[in-house]
Design a protein around this motif. Structure first.
Motif, short mmCIF file in Angstrom:
data_model
loop_
_atom_site.label_atom_id
_atom_site.label_comp_id
_atom_site.label_asym_id
_atom_site.label_seq_id
_atom_site.Cartn_x
_atom_site.Cartn_y
_atom_site.Cartn_z
N UNK A 279 0.84 -1.20 0.00
CA UNK A 279 0.00 0.00 0.00
C UNK A 279 0.88 1.25 0.00
N UNK A 280 1.92 1.26 0.84
CA UNK A 280 2.81 2.41 0.89
C UNK A 280 3.51 2.63 -0.44
N UNK A 281 3.95 1.53 -1.06
CA UNK A 281 4.65 1.65 -2.35
C UNK A 281 3.73 2.25 -3.41
N UNK A 282 2.48 1.80 -3.42
CA UNK A 282 1.53 2.30 -4.43
C UNK A 282 1.21 3.77 -4.19
N UNK A 283 0.99 4.14 -2.93
CA UNK A 283 0.67 5.54 -2.63
C UNK A 283 1.86 6.46 -2.83
N UNK A 284 3.07 5.90 -2.80
CA UNK A 284 4.28 6.70 -2.98
C UNK A 284 4.55 7.03 -4.44
N UNK A 285 3.88 6.34 -5.34
CA UNK A 285 4.08 6.58 -6.76
C UNK A 285 3.62 7.98 -7.13
N UNK A 286 4.31 8.58 -8.09
CA UNK A 286 3.88 9.90 -8.59
C UNK A 286 2.72 9.69 -9.53
N UNK A 287 1.60 10.30 -9.21
CA UNK A 287 0.42 10.15 -10.05
C UNK A 287 0.52 11.03 -11.28
N UNK A 288 -0.08 10.57 -12.36
CA UNK A 288 -0.03 11.31 -13.62
C UNK A 288 -0.50 12.76 -13.46
N UNK A 289 -1.58 12.92 -12.67
CA UNK A 289 -2.11 14.28 -12.55
C UNK A 289 -1.17 15.18 -11.76
N UNK A 290 -0.37 14.56 -10.84
CA UNK A 290 0.60 15.35 -10.10
C UNK A 290 1.73 15.83 -11.00
N UNK A 291 2.13 14.96 -11.92
CA UNK A 291 3.21 15.31 -12.83
C UNK A 291 2.80 16.44 -13.76
#
Length: 291
Positions: free
Chosen positions: A238-250
């Protein structure tokens, strides 16, 4: 005998009486919050100016006390203003009838949070599951034969059956996550996916949100749900997935290189420009906070 002590039998139709405010009780498991928000300020101002124009609807419960079916906000405002009595209409109702009346009257509010709507739909859903094609509060539920309960609710409230199901599913969230939906810290669509997790997994998810300081996109929530269904979900996943940079953030703030070139010396690379911009922002922030 005072007005507020009149027997129920002496009341005819929708006769309004003044009742001691201390004899009123909240509806059991009332799903709608009473908060001191701007609409409450407006309600108090209206009551100060005009009085309580719409009587509260109540039903007798234990000896001498009455349960509020409609009017929790009016009672709160009146108490804040120092009222000792409020106008009420007494209705003798069975519990199921009272639930339907309470939900219907409160769902007319201008602003309702997702959790309030979810709990209200669930309360009425449970009643209708038991009472299909029967009278509720003196009204016949027409044309329900062969229809699912979610379809009946959808018709009554102008929602799709799928949306009713989604609200009902929201009730499977642990309270702290449901509160995040109300506070717009967790999107409605992502919350529905997370509602499929086991309670322990939801607690992991809540901890991960706090640790990573991030909320999931819909696709991330769907991946978390899928891992749970495959019995592969862990705290670290869960932590690894939430740590990913989301497309909308980029893509939230972007500049073309040409837009920035004129602000930097020739020969500056993109990375050098990025570092310079960050340094400038840090200086600006320090100056801002010092002021």
């Amino acid at each position: 005998m005072s007005k507020d002590e009149m027997s129920i039998e002496s009341l005819e139709g929708d006769q309004v009486i003044e009742m001691d405010i201390n004899r009123l009780r909240d509806f059991k498991n009332h799903p709608f919050k009473v908060t001191a928000d701007i609409s409450m300020v407006e309600l108090k101002e209206s009551i100060q100016k005009f009085g309580i124009l719409n009587p509260l609807i109540v039903r007798p419960v234990i000896e001498g006390y009455y349960e509020i079916i409609s009017g929790h906000r009016r009672r709160y405002a009146a108490k804040q203003l120092g009222y000792t009595k409020v106008p009420v209409i007494i209705k003798v109702m069975r519990t199921d009838e009272a639930i339907v009346a309470m939900v219907d009257s409160n769902l007319q509010r201008e602003f309702i949070t997702p959790s309030e709507k979810a709990r209200a739909y669930k309360m009425k859903y449970d009643v209708l599951r038991k009472k299909k094609n029967v009278n509720c509060c003196g009204r016949v539920v027409h044309k329900t034969k062969g229809k699912r309960t979610v379809e009946i609710l959808a018709e009554q409230y102008g929602e799709s059956a799928k949306q009713i199901q989604r609200y009902l599913k929201l009730n499977d969230l642990v309270p702290d996550l449901l509160a995040k939906v109300d506070d717009d810290e967790l999107s409605f669509s992502a919350a529905i996916e997370i509602a499929f997790l086991k309670e322990e997994e939801q607690q992991w998810f809540l901890e991960a949100m706090t640790f990573v300081q991030a909320t999931p996109s819909l696709s991330q929530a769907q991946r978390i749900k899928r891992l749970s269904q495959e019995k592969k979900l862990t705290k670290d996943e869960i932590k690894d997935i939430l740590s990913e940079i989301k497309r909308e953030d980029v893509s939230r703030v972007t500049f073309k290189t040409e837009q920035l070139r004129r602000f930097f010396p020739k020969g500056y690379s993109i990375e050098m420009m990025k570092r310079e911009i960050i340094d400038i922002l840090k200086i600006w922030m320090e100056k801002y906070w010092d002021e």
